[in-house]
Write a protein that holds these residues in place. Sequence first.
Motif, PDB file in Angstrom:
ATOM      1  N   CYS A 210      -7.330 -10.352  -6.675  1.00  0.00           N
ATOM      2  CA  CYS A 210      -7.825  -9.219  -5.701  1.00  0.00           C
ATOM      3  C   CYS A 210      -6.520  -8.834  -4.953  1.00  0.00           C
ATOM      4  CB  CYS A 210      -8.802  -9.555  -4.965  1.00  0.00           C
ATOM      5  SG  CYS A 210     -10.350  -9.823  -6.086  1.00  0.00           S
ATOM      6  N   ILE A 211      -5.468  -9.372  -5.125  1.00  0.00           N
ATOM      7  CA  ILE A 211      -4.355  -8.966  -4.278  1.00  0.00           C
ATOM      8  C   ILE A 211      -3.603  -7.916  -5.282  1.00  0.00           C
ATOM      9  CG2 ILE A 211      -2.006  -9.706  -3.442  1.00  0.00           C
ATOM     10  CD1 ILE A 211      -3.364 -12.565  -2.989  1.00  0.00           C
ATOM     11  N   GLU A 212      -3.675  -6.614  -4.869  1.00  0.00           N
ATOM     12  CA  GLU A 212      -2.990  -5.477  -5.420  1.00  0.00           C
ATOM     13  C   GLU A 212      -1.501  -5.508  -5.686  1.00  0.00           C
ATOM     14  OE1 GLU A 212      -4.911  -1.918  -4.303  1.00  0.00           O
ATOM     15  OE2 GLU A 212      -6.393  -1.927  -5.798  1.00  0.00           O
ATOM     16  N   SER A 213      -1.071  -5.862  -4.636  1.00  0.00           N
ATOM     17  CA  SER A 213       0.565  -5.721  -4.415  1.00  0.00           C
ATOM     18  C   SER A 213       1.148  -6.284  -3.014  1.00  0.00           C
ATOM     19  CB  SER A 213       0.843  -4.107  -4.301  1.00  0.00           C
ATOM     20  OG  SER A 213       0.357  -3.619  -3.136  1.00  0.00           O
ATOM     21  N   VAL A 214       2.253  -6.496  -2.980  1.00  0.00           N
ATOM     22  CA  VAL A 214       2.923  -7.023  -1.932  1.00  0.00           C
ATOM     23  C   VAL A 214       3.907  -6.059  -1.514  1.00  0.00           C
ATOM     24  CG1 VAL A 214       4.302  -9.046  -1.022  1.00  0.00           C
ATOM     25  CG2 VAL A 214       2.675  -9.355  -3.164  1.00  0.00           C
ATOM     26  N   MET A 215       3.895  -5.912  -0.203  1.00  0.00           N
ATOM     27  CA  MET A 215       4.482  -4.782   0.746  1.00  0.00           C
ATOM     28  C   MET A 215       5.627  -5.615   1.435  1.00  0.00           C
ATOM     29  SD  MET A 215       1.691  -2.382   1.983  1.00  0.00           S
ATOM     30  CE  MET A 215       2.713  -1.549   3.351  1.00  0.00           C
ATOM     31  N   ASN A 216       6.853  -5.130   1.431  1.00  0.00           N
ATOM     32  CA  ASN A 216       7.970  -5.732   2.474  1.00  0.00           C
ATOM     33  C   ASN A 216       8.178  -4.633   3.505  1.00  0.00           C
ATOM     34  OD1 ASN A 216      10.313  -6.487   3.770  1.00  0.00           O
ATOM     35  ND2 ASN A 216      11.321  -6.945   1.840  1.00  0.00           N
ATOM     36  N   PRO A 217       7.546  -5.286   4.745  1.00  0.00           N
ATOM     37  CA  PRO A 217       7.572  -4.232   5.605  1.00  0.00           C
ATOM     38  C   PRO A 217       8.961  -3.645   6.314  1.00  0.00           C
ATOM     39  CG  PRO A 217       7.150  -6.311   6.475  1.00  0.00           C
ATOM     40  CD  PRO A 217       7.274  -6.450   5.276  1.00  0.00           C
ATOM     41  N   ARG A 218      10.059  -4.404   5.839  1.00  0.00           N
ATOM     42  CA  ARG A 218      11.375  -3.918   6.269  1.00  0.00           C
ATOM     43  C   ARG A 218      11.871  -2.900   5.229  1.00  0.00           C
ATOM     44  NH1 ARG A 218      12.821  -7.336  10.137  1.00  0.00           N
ATOM     45  NH2 ARG A 218      11.825  -9.490  10.022  1.00  0.00           N
ATOM     46  N   ASN A 219      11.143  -2.393   4.344  1.00  0.00           N
ATOM     47  CA  ASN A 219      11.854  -1.561   3.262  1.00  0.00           C
ATOM     48  C   ASN A 219      11.322   0.133   3.901  1.00  0.00           C
ATOM     49  OD1 ASN A 219      12.964  -3.556   1.747  1.00  0.00           O
ATOM     50  ND2 ASN A 219      11.231  -3.613   0.243  1.00  0.00           N
TER      51      ASN A 219
END
Length: 219
Positions: A210-219
């Motif tokens: 159920c984890i669709e994606s991983v975001m890097n907040p620094r990008n």
Amino acid sequence: MRSIYKCVICGSYTEDTVHCGVQTKLLLNGKLRSRLSHLMTYLLRHNPGAVNLSMDREGWVGIDELVNALRSRWDPKALSWLTKEHVIAVALLDPKGRFEIRNGMIRARYGHSKSLNVDIKYEVDSKVKTLYHGTTKEALVRIMREGIKPMNRKYVHLVLDPRDAYEVAIRHGNDVVILVVNADCLRKGGQQVLIATDRIRLVHYVPPQCIESVMNPRN
């Protein structure tokens, strides 16, 4: 945290120095507000027994009882200034809506330790599609393998805004990521998405699929 003021015209609690067109009266400076907020959170979420509070099955405690317990059993000298009004003001102005007040009682809305066996009846959210969870990169490998677990709490906390997820994650380290969670995937797996506040949702567990994606907040 910001200081809390009281309007001398309408009696409202506010973080502003002017209300109803006039200067407000200082009720609680930021340092004391932060300290009291942390104490309330600790006792109402995790350890009411530390000051012998009588908490019911739904997490409610009498406000007068809480004030008396803090003044007499937690730190009598340091908290001699504390009144019922201070507790109410902190609860009403909490930026994350951690507390709820009703009929002279107070409780934490969410975040309870499993050991308390608190059972709050939350409203079900059947509409939200995407939720977020902040974590460290160090924990990411385990989460992608095992999912997001509540650990020692009753629920996993998810948020509607990735900025809130980042704010939580950054407390645990500088190298953080934001997980994007598919709420419909949770529902298809038999889980209800529960409304804790207007910004926070609760689930018992987030499986890896159920984890669709991983975001890097620094990008």
